[in-house]
Structure formats: C-alpha cells, structure tokens
Motif scaffolding. Structure first.
Motif, PDB file in Angstrom:
ATOM      1  N   ASN A  38       0.822  -1.193   0.000  1.00  0.00           N
ATOM      2  CA  ASN A  38       0.000   0.000   0.000  1.00  0.00           C
ATOM      3  C   ASN A  38       0.862   1.251   0.000  1.00  0.00           C
ATOM      4  OD1 ASN A  38      -2.002   1.831   0.262  1.00  0.00           O
ATOM      5  ND2 ASN A  38      -2.330   1.462   2.434  1.00  0.00           N
ATOM      6  N   LEU A  39       1.085   1.820  -1.190  1.00  0.00           N
ATOM      7  CA  LEU A  39       1.863   3.055  -1.277  1.00  0.00           C
ATOM      8  C   LEU A  39       1.108   4.202  -0.626  1.00  0.00           C
ATOM      9  CD1 LEU A  39       3.247   3.139  -4.900  1.00  0.00           C
ATOM     10  CD2 LEU A  39       4.355   2.337  -2.856  1.00  0.00           C
ATOM     11  N   ALA A  40      -0.231   4.079  -0.596  1.00  0.00           N
ATOM     12  CA  ALA A  40      -1.048   5.180  -0.086  1.00  0.00           C
ATOM     13  C   ALA A  40      -1.036   5.247   1.438  1.00  0.00           C
ATOM     14  CB  ALA A  40      -2.473   5.055  -0.601  1.00  0.00           C
ATOM     15  N   HIS A  41      -0.256   4.390   2.070  1.00  0.00           N
ATOM     16  CA  HIS A  41      -0.171   4.433   3.528  1.00  0.00           C
ATOM     17  C   HIS A  41       0.336   5.801   3.990  1.00  0.00           C
ATOM     18  CE1 HIS A  41      -0.588   1.983   7.065  1.00  0.00           C
ATOM     19  NE2 HIS A  41       0.528   2.464   7.547  1.00  0.00           N
ATOM     20  N   GLY A  42       1.252   6.363   3.214  1.00  0.00           N
ATOM     21  CA  GLY A  42       1.759   7.699   3.533  1.00  0.00           C
ATOM     22  C   GLY A  42       0.672   8.754   3.411  1.00  0.00           C
ATOM     23  N   SER A  43      -0.282   8.525   2.525  1.00  0.00           N
ATOM     24  CA  SER A  43      -1.380   9.482   2.390  1.00  0.00           C
ATOM     25  C   SER A  43      -2.248   9.473   3.633  1.00  0.00           C
ATOM     26  CB  SER A  43      -2.239   9.141   1.172  1.00  0.00           C
ATOM     27  OG  SER A  43      -1.474   9.231   0.007  1.00  0.00           O
ATOM     28  N   LEU A  44      -2.409   8.282   4.246  1.00  0.00           N
ATOM     29  CA  LEU A  44      -3.199   8.206   5.478  1.00  0.00           C
ATOM     30  C   LEU A  44      -2.507   8.994   6.591  1.00  0.00           C
ATOM     31  CD1 LEU A  44      -4.155   4.446   5.245  1.00  0.00           C
ATOM     32  CD2 LEU A  44      -5.663   6.387   4.911  1.00  0.00           C
ATOM     33  N   TYR A  45      -1.185   8.902   6.602  1.00  0.00           N
ATOM     34  CA  TYR A  45      -0.382   9.678   7.554  1.00  0.00           C
ATOM     35  C   TYR A  45      -0.607  11.171   7.331  1.00  0.00           C
ATOM     36  CZ  TYR A  45       4.177  11.675   9.071  1.00  0.00           C
ATOM     37  OH  TYR A  45       5.182  12.434   9.616  1.00  0.00           O
ATOM     38  N   MET A  46      -0.547  11.559   6.061  1.00  0.00           N
ATOM     39  CA  MET A  46      -0.755  12.966   5.726  1.00  0.00           C
ATOM     40  C   MET A  46      -2.163  13.403   6.112  1.00  0.00           C
ATOM     41  SD  MET A  46      -0.574  14.735   1.963  1.00  0.00           S
ATOM     42  CE  MET A  46      -1.996  13.875   1.327  1.00  0.00           C
ATOM     43  N   MET A  47      -3.162  12.571   5.823  1.00  0.00           N
ATOM     44  CA  MET A  47      -4.531  12.931   6.152  1.00  0.00           C
ATOM     45  C   MET A  47      -4.682  13.067   7.667  1.00  0.00           C
ATOM     46  SD  MET A  47      -5.984  13.415   3.335  1.00  0.00           S
ATOM     47  CE  MET A  47      -7.687  13.611   3.804  1.00  0.00           C
ATOM     48  N   GLY A  48      -4.007  12.189   8.416  1.00  0.00           N
ATOM     49  CA  GLY A  48      -4.048  12.294   9.869  1.00  0.00           C
ATOM     50  C   GLY A  48      -3.576  13.669  10.322  1.00  0.00           C
ATOM     51  N   ALA A  49      -2.474  14.128   9.730  1.00  0.00           N
ATOM     52  CA  ALA A  49      -1.930  15.431  10.105  1.00  0.00           C
ATOM     53  C   ALA A  49      -2.889  16.561   9.720  1.00  0.00           C
ATOM     54  CB  ALA A  49      -0.577  15.627   9.437  1.00  0.00           C
ATOM     55  N   TYR A  50      -3.499  16.457   8.533  1.00  0.00           N
ATOM     56  CA  TYR A  50      -4.424  17.514   8.102  1.00  0.00           C
ATOM     57  C   TYR A  50      -5.703  17.517   8.931  1.00  0.00           C
ATOM     58  CZ  TYR A  50      -1.962  19.519   4.170  1.00  0.00           C
ATOM     59  OH  TYR A  50      -1.066  20.208   3.414  1.00  0.00           O
ATOM     60  N   PHE A  51      -6.212  16.329   9.233  1.00  0.00           N
ATOM     61  CA  PHE A  51      -7.382  16.252  10.122  1.00  0.00           C
ATOM     62  C   PHE A  51      -7.065  16.950  11.437  1.00  0.00           C
ATOM     63  CE2 PHE A  51      -9.031  12.123   8.029  1.00  0.00           C
ATOM     64  CZ  PHE A  51      -9.873  12.856   7.202  1.00  0.00           C
ATOM     65  N   LEU A 113      -6.724  20.935  -2.976  1.00  0.00           N
ATOM     66  CA  LEU A 113      -8.010  21.567  -3.261  1.00  0.00           C
ATOM     67  C   LEU A 113      -8.657  22.084  -1.983  1.00  0.00           C
ATOM     68  CD1 LEU A 113     -10.115  21.919  -5.600  1.00  0.00           C
ATOM     69  CD2 LEU A 113     -11.145  19.802  -4.811  1.00  0.00           C
ATOM     70  N   ILE A 114      -8.643  21.267  -0.922  1.00  0.00           N
ATOM     71  CA  ILE A 114      -9.370  21.621   0.301  1.00  0.00           C
ATOM     72  C   ILE A 114      -8.570  22.584   1.173  1.00  0.00           C
ATOM     73  CG2 ILE A 114     -10.423  20.712   2.412  1.00  0.00           C
ATOM     74  CD1 ILE A 114     -11.902  19.669   0.104  1.00  0.00           C
ATOM     75  N   TRP A 115      -7.304  22.252   1.404  1.00  0.00           N
ATOM     76  CA  TRP A 115      -6.533  23.022   2.369  1.00  0.00           C
ATOM     77  C   TRP A 115      -5.575  24.015   1.721  1.00  0.00           C
ATOM     78  CZ3 TRP A 115      -7.694  17.827   3.774  1.00  0.00           C
ATOM     79  CH2 TRP A 115      -8.401  17.685   4.970  1.00  0.00           C
ATOM     80  N   GLY A 116      -5.458  23.950   0.385  1.00  0.00           N
ATOM     81  CA  GLY A 116      -4.558  24.877  -0.287  1.00  0.00           C
ATOM     82  C   GLY A 116      -3.127  24.376  -0.298  1.00  0.00           C
ATOM     83  N   PRO A 117      -2.302  24.965  -1.182  1.00  0.00           N
ATOM     84  CA  PRO A 117      -0.939  24.452  -1.355  1.00  0.00           C
ATOM     85  C   PRO A 117      -0.001  24.808  -0.206  1.00  0.00           C
ATOM     86  CG  PRO A 117      -1.327  26.325  -2.787  1.00  0.00           C
ATOM     87  CD  PRO A 117      -2.631  26.037  -2.114  1.00  0.00           C
ATOM     88  N   ALA A 118      -0.325  25.814   0.590  1.00  0.00           N
ATOM     89  CA  ALA A 118       0.600  26.222   1.648  1.00  0.00           C
ATOM     90  C   ALA A 118       0.524  25.249   2.820  1.00  0.00           C
ATOM     91  CB  ALA A 118       0.257  27.631   2.121  1.00  0.00           C
ATOM     92  N   GLY A 119       1.634  25.105   3.543  1.00  0.00           N
ATOM     93  CA  GLY A 119       1.655  24.212   4.696  1.00  0.00           C
ATOM     94  C   GLY A 119       0.894  24.814   5.880  1.00  0.00           C
ATOM     95  N   LEU A 120       0.514  23.975   6.818  1.00  0.00           N
ATOM     96  CA  LEU A 120      -0.183  24.441   8.018  1.00  0.00           C
ATOM     97  C   LEU A 120       0.689  24.173   9.233  1.00  0.00           C
ATOM     98  CD1 LEU A 120      -3.668  22.787   7.376  1.00  0.00           C
ATOM     99  CD2 LEU A 120      -2.989  25.104   6.812  1.00  0.00           C
TER     100      LEU A 120
END
Lengths: 307, 335
Positions: A38-51, A113-120
C-alpha cells in the motif's frame, strides 16, 4: 564530541524511529496478512496530520482534536479499503503499486483543493510546550518525550493484541494461511477491513503526533513512507518485531548521521569538501545501511516464518 | 501475415509523430514540437522499463533514476566545459557515451544488489536506491542541489547537426525512439530475450536447464538502465535544464503507468502508453488545475478493469472486427 548533544540527538532519533514504527507496523501488517503493498499508507499519515490541523482549529483543544482525528482516520481507512483496495488483494504487486499510486495522486490533489498548497502549523498546548529535565542539566521538550512514551505504549499494545488476544490469533493465522482460516469459517473480509483500519489509525496517529513538529504539507507522507519501506525491508516484511527494531535503528542512524557527520568528515577531509559531502552522504546513509543488510540477508533481519 | 490492427495503430502513431514538426510548422504552433519531443523521450524511457517490467518480470520502481543520471552527465559536462573552460566536454560525442556509461555503471551497482531480492523486496529496494540517488542530487550544492543546473549549451555535434534547432532535436529524438524499438525487438527475439522471458514465466525451470538467471537478469537490468540514460541525455538537451526532480520517485511511477497503460510486454505498448498518458495529462490539465484528482481514480479504474492496456484494447477491437463477418454469416445460416 559533545556528549549531551549526542544524547539529545539519540532521543530525537528514537522519536523519529517511533513515528516510523507506527507507519511501518501498519504497512507490515497489511502486507503480511493481505499480501498488499500500500503506497497510499503515507497518504493516510498525511490525512491524519491535516485532520489534526483542522480539528485543532475547530475545537481549540489538542487532546480533543486528537480524539476526533483517530476515528476520522479509521473511517477513511475503512472507506479506502472497501471502495478500492478490496479489489486488489488477489492482483499481482504491480497492479497494487499502480492503484495505490493513483490513490496518492488523488489524496495529494484533494488536500491541495481543500486546504490549499501552503503548509499548516499545529500549535502545541501549553502543558506540552515545556521541557523536562531528563538528566540533571539536560532539558528535553516534553512533547517529544510524550511521543516516545506513547509510541512505546502503542508498541506494547500491538504486541499484546497480536500475541495474546483472539483477534491477534486470527491476524497471525491470516498471515500464515489465508485460505485456511477462511475455510475454518472466519470472515476474512471483515478481518482484512479491520486490519486495514488498524493500520490507518496507526498511520493517522503518527501523522497527528508529527503535525506539531513538522510542517503539515502536501507530500509529507511520501517522504516518510519511503523511509518506512526501508524499515520494513530491513526488518523483514511481515514482522512487527523486525519493524520495531529496524524503525529505531533507522531513526537513530538518520538523525545522528545528519547532526554529526559534518564534524566527523571534518576529521578526514578539508572543510570545504566536508561541508559539500556531508549533507549528501548523511541523507544517503539509511539507504546504504539497507543495501548492506540486504546484501547479507536478502530477506531482512527477521524474515517471516514460512516464507 | 496480414496487417493486423495491432501493427497498424502503432505504425500510424509513429508516422504522425514523424510529421509533428511539419504539422506544427504549418499551423504555426511550435509549442507542439516541445510537447511531442518530451513524449518521444519518455517513450524511450518507458520502452526501456518495459524490458524489465514486461519481459523480465522485474518491477523496478526506480527507473527514473537513469533518466536523471543521463541528464546530469550532460548537465555536469556542459557546466565544466564553460566554468573550467574544458572545451571537449561540450561535445555530444563525449557527453552521450559518458551518459550511457554512467547509467550502465549505476544500473550495474543497483541491479547487482537489488536482484538478490525478490518480489516486494525488489520493488522497495529499487525505490529506495532511486531515492538515495535523488537525495545525492539534492545534496550536492556544487551542481545546484534542489534548484538544478541550467545547461550552458546543448550537446555539440558539429555543423551538420545543430540541436538548438528544435525540429532537428525532435528528429534526433524520433530516430532514437525508432532505434530503441528496433533494439528492443531484436533483443526480445534473440536467444537472450527468450531466456529473459523464460525466467519471468518460471525461474526455477529456467535455471534447471542451465541458464544462470541472475546474470541474465542483471544484464537485462543494465541494458534497460543504459537505454534510459540515453533518454535522460536527450531530456537534458530538450529542457536545457537538469534537476533532481527528474528522478523523483513519482517520475518512476509515471514511467510504470506509461508501460502498463500501453500494454506490458508488447513492443509498442510503452509508446502507446506514453502518448496516452501525456495526452490525458495535457487534456485534463487544460480543464482543471486539479487534474490529478481525476487522474488518480482513473488510474485505479484502469488497473481494476483494463487488462492489457491500450494494446489489449486494440486487440479486443481487432477480434471484434474479425469476428463480426463470421457472426453475421452465422446468423444468416441460422435464419
């Protein structure tokens, strides 16, 4: 050499190792049981941070946001599993790589799209933004210490879950023979969804803990994911114990290498050459470690039994 | 042998690609030459990856590294030719062989270690090596690190071949692509190619009949790396710029997509896949900035439902066309 600094960097490395372990544990479980990369495992990590970043904004409370983030990650993981990954279990690895690569593209763009390109940035609550005197005269940030302790607790929890409980028994059975436990009347599909959800929660947890330390940004998942791959390859794919040990080794070597290699190279090379070579070599070190280990043990340090 | 649809479509695509500079000149849109030269170069890269993925069964997830290495050799040589005034380093007759040798050497080292492993380990270790070289590029300040290196000039081949002329460069890429396809064709139908394909379908048996599979696979790995390095050298000339981004792991992912989209293990598949991929990218991104939001799910759908890629689709179409008269005849008989 500065021993206090070395000790601090050691702890930092330990803390990176813990984060890596949370990701690697999910990856290695999912791979060991469902035979899915699952390459998308990193995406779940990223989503966790954005949530986490979003919920902290809503609730204004770090702990409450963390409590909201975990179920959100679980839900996301289950949805991803049911909608796409379920169809990929009996495909070859190449198909899995491609489809989960597609998921990465989707999630990265979705975040843009949702959070914009800038970091939070996720601010720390006051009670964690202190430091703790681990040795007399050596303060260390409480939050980083909290990460280490939480991570160790989770590792212990995983160990008990996998070795002592009924679910864990099924997970281990699933890892050694999928068809057999299906034949014994276990609902494999449920088990798979559960394991994937667990992996997603672990990844999300790593993401939410990383959020205050690193910037929350697009692509943050990919970089750490590749390190997590290195970890599970070194540890032996499918082995949680291997993942744990390899995570700590990689985390510590990476961190200590980055901070001490320039000084070390100074001893051998002239200053200009050392300052040029150090950043390049230190970022390559974990990969060199992996190459060396695989040269001698192509199956990793703790190859899964029966493989 | 009658001409099948599977030969006609790629041939038509090649002819159209060959006419691009003429058409672009006629409608006064030189931009197209740029777009399509990138397509040609990536098609060379994808074809080389196809040798590994499609014929050798080696899922390399770090193939873009050789694009980067080939490109960096050109970039670095061009850099020294001006900065240090070493004139011979600007020559294409030096740069291209150097790019080929460098990517072959990297391929040999990476392959020798990676091929000791199997399956997922192989996927991840090639990915990790690619990442390592990527970080090497990012780490070397002297050659621009993150920001990359702008070429002082394109490879010099003397007066008869001026790569600064965009249509000349285009035809160089075009000929290079034809050459790659020809070499691939020769290779996969040679004794070597048969051995490689046999290793893919059953390694144990192949070894049992006396073929040293490791050496064969490593040779295949090095050949693929070298061809891809060649594509990288062309890419540097086309963009006048090299940067670590060329070997970012997502680029390797793109190459895999191209191969699979077109049809793995077929001669023209990677070409069709590259054309398809870049056209989809171009079209989607002209509608929305967030094109990957649609491309990601599209990719998943292709993986789940589309077996055999574009080549498989053409095959299915061809079967349909061939069967139709028969089906019609049958229904007439029945009536």
């Amino acid at each position: 050499m500065n021993w206090i600094l070395l000790f601090e960097q050691f702890l930092n490395g330990f803390q990176l190792g813990i984060l890596l372990f949370l990701l690697a544990a999910g990856l290695t479980l999912v791979f060991g049981i469902m035979d899915l990369i699952n390459l998308a495992h990193g995406s779940l990590y990223m989503m966790g941070a954005y949530f986490m970043a979003t919920f902290v904004g809503w609730t204004d409370s770090f702990m409450l946001a963390a409590l909201l983030t975990l179920p959100a990650c679980l839900l996301l993981g289950v949805v991803v599993e049911v909608v796409t990954l379920r169809r990929l279990y009996d495909r070859d690895h190449l198909d899995q790589v491609l489809a989960t690569f597609g998921l990465i593209l989707f999630f990265d763009e979705f975040v843009r799209l949702i959070w914009g390109p800038a970091g939070l940035d996720v601010p720390l609550p006051d009670f964690l933004e202190t430091s703790f005197e681990i040795l007399p005269g050596v303060p260390y940030p409480t939050y980083r210490l909290a990460i280490i302790l939480t991570g160790l607790l989770i590792a212990l929890f995983l160990y008990i879950l996998v070795t002592k409980t009924r679910i864990g028994m099924r997970i281990r059975a699933g890892a050694s023979n999928r068809e057999m436990i299906g034949a014994l009347g276990i609902n494999i599909q449920m088990l798979f969804t559960l394991v994937f959800g667990l992996g997603a929660v672990l990844a999300g947890f790593a993401g939410l803990m990383a959020a205050p330390i690193f910037t929350v940004e697009i692509g943050m998942g990919a970089n750490i994911l590749i390190l997590a791959f290195v970890v599970i390859v070194i540890g032996g794919i499918g082995s949680i114990r291997g993942a744990f040990i390899a995570s700590l080794v990689v985390g510590i070597i990476d961190t200590i290498g980055r901070s001490f290699l320039p000084d070390l190279l100074d001893l051998f090379l002239d200053e200009v050459a050392a300052s040029t070579a150090a950043p390049a070599i230190s970022s390559m070190m974990t990969y060199i470690l992996m190459a060396v280990i695989l040269t001698f043990r192509p199956q990793g340090l703790f190859p899964p039994r029966g493989a | 042998m009658t001409l099948s649809l599977r030969t006609i479509v790629p041939a038509a695509v090649l002819v159209l690609l060959g006419l691009v500079p003429v058409i672009a000149g006629a409608i006064d849109e030189p931009f197209y030459i740029d777009l399509f030269s990138r397509m040609l170069i990536l098609a060379i890269g994808a074809s080389s990856l196809n040798l590994l993925l499609g014929y050798g069964g080696m899922v390399s997830f770090g193939h873009a590294v050789y694009l980067g290495i080939g490109a960096y050799v050109v970039g670095i040589f061009s850099f020294h030719s001006v900065e240090d005034g070493i004139e011979w380093m600007a020559s294409g007759y030096v740069q291209i062989p150097a790019a080929l040798i460098a990517s072959a050497v990297f391929g040999l080292i990476i392959g020798a270690i990676s091929l000791r492993t199997r399956g997922v380990y192989f996927i991840m270790i090639t990915l990790a090596f690619a990442q390592m070289v990527y970080f090497l590029g990012v780490g070397i300040e002297y050659y621009g690190a993150d920001d990359g290196l702008t070429l002082y000039g394109r490879s010099e081949f003397g007066d008869w071949l001026d790569l600064n002329e965009s249509s000349t460069l285009y035809y160089v890429c075009f000929v290079a692509l034809l050459l790659t396809l020809f070499v691939s064709y020769k290779l996969i139908n040679s004794r070597f190619g048969i051995a490689i394909r046999s290793i893919k379908s059953n390694e144990r048996r192949t070894r049992a009949i006396g073929i040293p599979s490791y050496r064969y696979r490593l040779t295949c790995f090095v050949i693929a790396a070298t061809i891809c390095g060649f594509a990288g050298a062309l890419l540097a000339n086309r963009t006048d710029f090299v940067s670590p981004d060329m070997m970012h792991w997502t680029r390797s992912g793109d190459l895999i997509i191209m191969v699979v989209l077109g049809g793995m293990g077929t001669l023209f598949g990677p070409l069709l896949g590259t054309v398809g991929f870049l056209l989809v990218e171009e079209i989607l991104s002209s509608y929305t900035e967030y094109w990957q939001l649609f491309f990601g799910p599209l990719l998943i759908l292709i993986v789940i439902f589309g077996k055999g890629g574009i080549d498989g689709l053409i095959q299915a179409l061809a079967n349909l066309v061939e069967r139709k008269p028969k089906a019609a005849a049958q229904s007439r008989d029945g009536a």
